[in-house]
Motif scaffolding. Sequence first.
Motif, short mmCIF file in Angstrom:
data_model
loop_
_atom_site.label_atom_id
_atom_site.label_comp_id
_atom_site.label_asym_id
_atom_site.label_seq_id
_atom_site.Cartn_x
_atom_site.Cartn_y
_atom_site.Cartn_z
N THR A 104 0.62 -1.10 -0.07
CA THR A 104 0.01 0.10 -0.05
C THR A 104 0.93 1.25 -0.15
N CYS A 105 1.94 1.22 0.74
CA CYS A 105 2.87 2.39 0.54
C CYS A 105 3.48 2.71 -0.72
N LEU A 106 3.23 1.68 -1.64
CA LEU A 106 4.00 1.87 -3.02
C LEU A 106 2.91 2.10 -4.11
N ALA A 107 1.34 2.10 -3.49
CA ALA A 107 0.28 2.01 -4.55
C ALA A 107 0.04 2.92 -5.41
N MET A 108 0.63 4.18 -4.68
CA MET A 108 0.36 5.51 -5.55
C MET A 108 1.30 6.05 -6.49
N ALA A 109 2.56 5.33 -6.28
CA ALA A 109 3.86 5.74 -7.12
C ALA A 109 3.66 5.56 -8.46
N PRO A 110 3.09 4.71 -9.17
CA PRO A 110 2.92 4.81 -10.79
C PRO A 110 2.26 6.05 -10.92
N GLU A 212 -3.66 4.51 12.52
CA GLU A 212 -3.17 5.37 11.52
C GLU A 212 -1.86 5.93 11.59
N ARG A 213 -1.36 6.11 12.73
CA ARG A 213 0.14 6.70 12.89
C ARG A 213 1.00 5.61 12.47
N CYS A 214 0.72 4.45 12.78
CA CYS A 214 1.47 3.29 12.38
C CYS A 214 1.67 3.12 10.87
N ALA A 215 0.48 3.34 10.21
CA ALA A 215 0.70 3.33 8.70
C ALA A 215 1.60 4.42 8.16
N LEU A 216 1.19 5.62 8.63
CA LEU A 216 1.72 6.73 8.25
C LEU A 216 3.43 6.78 8.36
N VAL A 217 3.76 6.11 9.75
CA VAL A 217 5.23 6.09 9.99
C VAL A 217 5.83 5.06 9.09
N ALA A 218 5.08 3.93 8.71
CA ALA A 218 5.82 3.13 7.92
C ALA A 218 6.11 3.56 6.43
N CYS A 219 5.15 4.39 5.97
CA CYS A 219 5.04 4.93 4.60
C CYS A 219 6.20 5.80 4.49
N ILE A 220 6.32 6.57 5.61
CA ILE A 220 7.35 7.80 5.62
C ILE A 220 8.83 6.94 5.48
N ALA A 221 8.91 5.84 6.33
CA ALA A 221 10.18 5.14 6.55
C ALA A 221 10.46 4.63 5.06
N LEU A 222 9.60 3.95 4.45
CA LEU A 222 9.77 3.24 3.10
C LEU A 222 10.40 4.41 2.03
N TRP A 223 9.69 5.61 2.18
CA TRP A 223 9.89 6.36 1.17
C TRP A 223 11.40 7.26 1.36
N ARG A 224 11.63 7.39 2.91
CA ARG A 224 12.69 7.98 3.63
C ARG A 224 14.07 7.23 2.92
N ARG A 225 13.77 5.78 2.84
CA ARG A 225 14.97 4.89 2.38
C ARG A 225 14.90 5.17 1.01
N GLU A 226 13.90 5.21 0.00
CA GLU A 226 13.79 5.76 -1.50
C GLU A 226 14.53 6.88 -1.72
#
Length: 236
Positions: A104-110, A212-226
Amino acid sequence: LEGKEGAAVLTATEELAAGAQVFIDYGEAGWRSSWEMLYTYGFVPGQTSAEWAASGGRPMYFEGISESDGLYQQKRAVFDALAGGEDESCWAGMWVDLQPDPTTCLAMAPLLRLAELPAEDGSSELSSVVESLRKWEAGPLETWQRLQRPLDVTIEARVATRIITQCEESLAQMPAVEKLAAAAEAPSAEEEADSDGSAMRARMAARVLLGERCALVACIALWRREEAAVTAALGE
């Protein structure tokens, strides 16, 4: 049902003896976020903070292709063809139920990659994609498959920045995790005696917000790595 009372049909997956207890799967196996469980069924799955966090989701809207884009018509045509007329506005943006998992954290990327694709670009990585769009030669399915991975480091950096900024803005508006964790815990004896149910509703809301916080933190962490990866690539 037309002209009748509302009804539902439950089908058992195995033979049941008379008087046997029947269990219903509410969709707690990760495909329904805690906010949807509370909205639909009136409870949040789990008994601990870790479980409430893991079952969390945060609906987020990500804006897509702007009408001022130099390739607006061509980009929109790609999405119109993919949607087959079922969703005429999918090119403009998309809702994502962010959950603490990469899918889900990558779903919007395309969509965001296509939105960030410039109308004029001389880089070898993008020239073929831009040229095929400009000439109306871009196959919808082929283009969508190409958007599943980064187009080039500059565009990926822009996409990462957009997602991180939006998630951080949402996160900043939420209560601190310590406050939510305390509010989400099991009720005291006084709360159990609560007659109007306000304490229970506040507790369920805290459990949803923890997720909700957990989901947002996970998404931020993934895209921080990217973001770190593409920043390193840009510096080479």
